[in-house]
Design a protein around this motif. Structure first.
Motif, PDB file in Angstrom:
ATOM      1  N   THR A  61     -21.340 -37.237   3.765  1.00 48.12           N
ATOM      2  CA  THR A  61     -20.456 -36.225   2.991  1.00 48.12           C
ATOM      3  C   THR A  61     -21.779 -35.331   2.559  1.00 48.12           C
ATOM      4  O   THR A  61     -21.541 -34.103   2.904  1.00 48.12           O
ATOM      5  CB  THR A  61     -20.151 -36.671   1.449  1.00 48.12           C
ATOM      6  OG1 THR A  61     -19.152 -37.974   1.758  1.00 48.12           O
ATOM      7  CG2 THR A  61     -19.521 -35.719   0.751  1.00 48.12           C
ATOM      8  N   TRP A  62     -22.936 -35.531   2.203  1.00 43.76           N
ATOM      9  CA  TRP A  62     -23.942 -34.641   1.886  1.00 43.76           C
ATOM     10  C   TRP A  62     -24.290 -34.010   3.207  1.00 43.76           C
ATOM     11  O   TRP A  62     -24.472 -32.788   3.198  1.00 43.76           O
ATOM     12  CB  TRP A  62     -25.179 -35.495   1.472  1.00 43.76           C
ATOM     13  CG  TRP A  62     -26.110 -34.476   0.819  1.00 43.76           C
ATOM     14  CD1 TRP A  62     -26.440 -33.934  -0.313  1.00 43.76           C
ATOM     15  CD2 TRP A  62     -27.379 -34.228   1.632  1.00 43.76           C
ATOM     16  NE1 TRP A  62     -27.494 -33.313  -0.483  1.00 43.76           N
ATOM     17  CE2 TRP A  62     -28.159 -33.226   0.858  1.00 43.76           C
ATOM     18  CE3 TRP A  62     -27.796 -34.367   2.813  1.00 43.76           C
ATOM     19  CZ2 TRP A  62     -29.245 -32.671   1.030  1.00 43.76           C
ATOM     20  CZ3 TRP A  62     -29.279 -33.839   3.442  1.00 43.76           C
ATOM     21  CH2 TRP A  62     -29.851 -32.978   2.359  1.00 43.76           C
ATOM     22  N   THR A  63     -24.432 -34.521   4.277  1.00 43.18           N
ATOM     23  CA  THR A  63     -24.948 -34.089   5.455  1.00 43.18           C
ATOM     24  C   THR A  63     -23.889 -32.907   6.106  1.00 43.18           C
ATOM     25  O   THR A  63     -24.144 -31.725   6.483  1.00 43.18           O
ATOM     26  CB  THR A  63     -25.143 -35.117   6.518  1.00 43.18           C
ATOM     27  OG1 THR A  63     -26.375 -35.923   6.065  1.00 43.18           O
ATOM     28  CG2 THR A  63     -25.506 -34.215   7.985  1.00 43.18           C
ATOM     29  N   ALA A  64     -22.688 -33.390   5.747  1.00 45.40           N
ATOM     30  CA  ALA A  64     -21.405 -32.363   6.249  1.00 45.40           C
ATOM     31  C   ALA A  64     -21.435 -30.976   5.415  1.00 45.40           C
ATOM     32  O   ALA A  64     -21.332 -30.186   6.002  1.00 45.40           O
ATOM     33  CB  ALA A  64     -20.001 -33.137   6.207  1.00 45.40           C
ATOM     34  N   ALA A  65     -21.858 -31.302   4.042  1.00 46.44           N
ATOM     35  CA  ALA A  65     -21.678 -30.148   3.004  1.00 46.44           C
ATOM     36  C   ALA A  65     -23.021 -29.242   3.574  1.00 46.44           C
ATOM     37  O   ALA A  65     -22.862 -27.925   3.507  1.00 46.44           O
ATOM     38  CB  ALA A  65     -21.669 -30.747   1.720  1.00 46.44           C
TER      39      ALA A  65
END
Length: 365
Positions: A61-65
């Motif tokens: 999730t963090w990487t995508a954001a």
């Protein structure tokens, strides 16, 4: 913060600078960003001070954001809209208790992860070096922007806190002063009532003193009149005694005269009886007068005692009246001082609010 000056110092202000960012993105950064972000996520997760940058999100999730975020930055550069978004992040970091000193650590870690992957492709070309330089300039500018935004967020919260505190202080102090003022007014009104009562009591006591004084003077007049009566009774007794003696002598002479003095003897006897009756009446009047005089002495003593006590009461009433007036003056002074304190507190709070407004404007600049 002067965003244009910051961008100029980091060589990110011109169209050519922004072109370098876009070139770095399309040619090198885009290909390595995902693994670089994942490595950064793991580094932050293993470092207590950097863990707050993960916002509680998992790696995917963090990487995508952050992929979306960094793509927008590389393609459009840093502008006011970007700074406003960073300011929103900074406010969240502030609420989370993040130490702003770790901003540099985070962006240095991300720059290292991206740059190391760009330079890992041999041989290293000038385009790779320019891409790494662009990444370094961008991350340096981002660290300054994030730190500045955090400072502005802190100033804003401080200003809000001060505004809330001064508002609460104004309300609290105002309520206290109003309460004291109301109590002072009630006390002043009570003191005025007491003073009015004291004045009435003083007038009544003075009237009593005058009445008692008049009564004492009348008693003194009675005593003098009784003295005169007693003196007159003494004269009557003396005359009655002399008359009695004359009647006795007349009786003796009438007896010597025989039948010729018989009529005179009757008159002498009548005179004697009248003298005795006058003496008896004078004695009775004297006894009653003595009793009246004794009673008047008792009454006079009582009135004298009352007069002394009324005099003491008048003195006490005068002292009470003066004390009441002094309390009224003190109460009025308290009310005036509390009004002054209220104004001073309002001025102090207004000054604090003005200063923080200036600070907030300076922080926003």
């Amino acid at each position: 913060m002067d965003l244009a000056q910051l961008l100029s110092g980091c060589r990110l202000a011109t169209a050519e600078d922004r072109l370098d960012l876009r070139t770095a993105w399309t040619g090198h950064v885009k290909a390595v960003l995902d693994p670089a972000l994942r490595a950064t996520w793991r580094a932050c997760n293993g470092h207590p001070a950097l863990r707050a940058f993960l916002w509680g999100q998992d790696e995917n999730t963090w990487t995508a954001a952050h992929t979306t975020r960094w793509q927008a930055v590389f393609e459009a550069g840093i502008d006011q809209a970007h700074y406003d978004r960073v300011l929103g992040f900074a406010e969240g970091d502030l609420e989370a208790g993040l130490d702003p000193a770790v901003y540099g650590m985070f962006f240095a870690e991300l720059a290292e992860q991206i740059s190391s992957r760009i330079l890992a492709i041999d041989p290293v070309s000038d385009a790779q070096r320019r891409a790494v330089a662009a990444v370094a300039r961008l991350m340096s500018a981002e660290a300054v922007v994030a730190t500045t935004a955090y400072d502005q967020a802190l100033r804003r919260r401080s200003a809000r806190s001060v505004a809330d505190l001064t508002g609460s202080l104004r309300d609290s102090v105002g309520a206290t002063i109003e309460g004291v003022a109301a109590a002072t007014e009630e006390l002043s009104a009570s003191m005025a009532t007491v003073e009015a009562n004291v004045t009435r009591s003083h007038g009544q006591a003075h009237t009593i003193a005058v009445t008692v004084g008049d009564s004492v003077r009348q008693i003194d007049d009675f005593r003098r009149a009784i003295g005169e009566i007693l003196a007159l009774l003494g004269s009557i007794r003396s005359i009655a005694g002399q008359t009695n003696m004359l009647a006795l002598n007349a009786t003796i002479e009438a007896a010597r005269a025989g039948d010729a003095g018989r009529g005179f003897a009757v008159v002498a006897r009548e005179v004697k009886e009248l003298a005795n009756a006058a003496r008896s009446a004078a004695d009775t009047i004297g006894v009653n007068t003595d009793r009246l005089q004794a009673s008047l002495e008792v009454v006079n003593g009582a009135f004298t005692d009352v007069t002394e006590k009324v005099a003491v009461m008048l003195a006490l009433i005068d002292e009470t009246g003066e004390a009441t007036r002094e309390q009224q003056r003190a109460t009025a002074e308290i009310a005036a001082r509390m009004t002054g304190v209220s104004g001073e507190v309002d001025q102090a709070i207004s000054g604090i609010n003005r200063q923080h407004a200036v600070d907030a404007e300076a922080a926003a600049a």
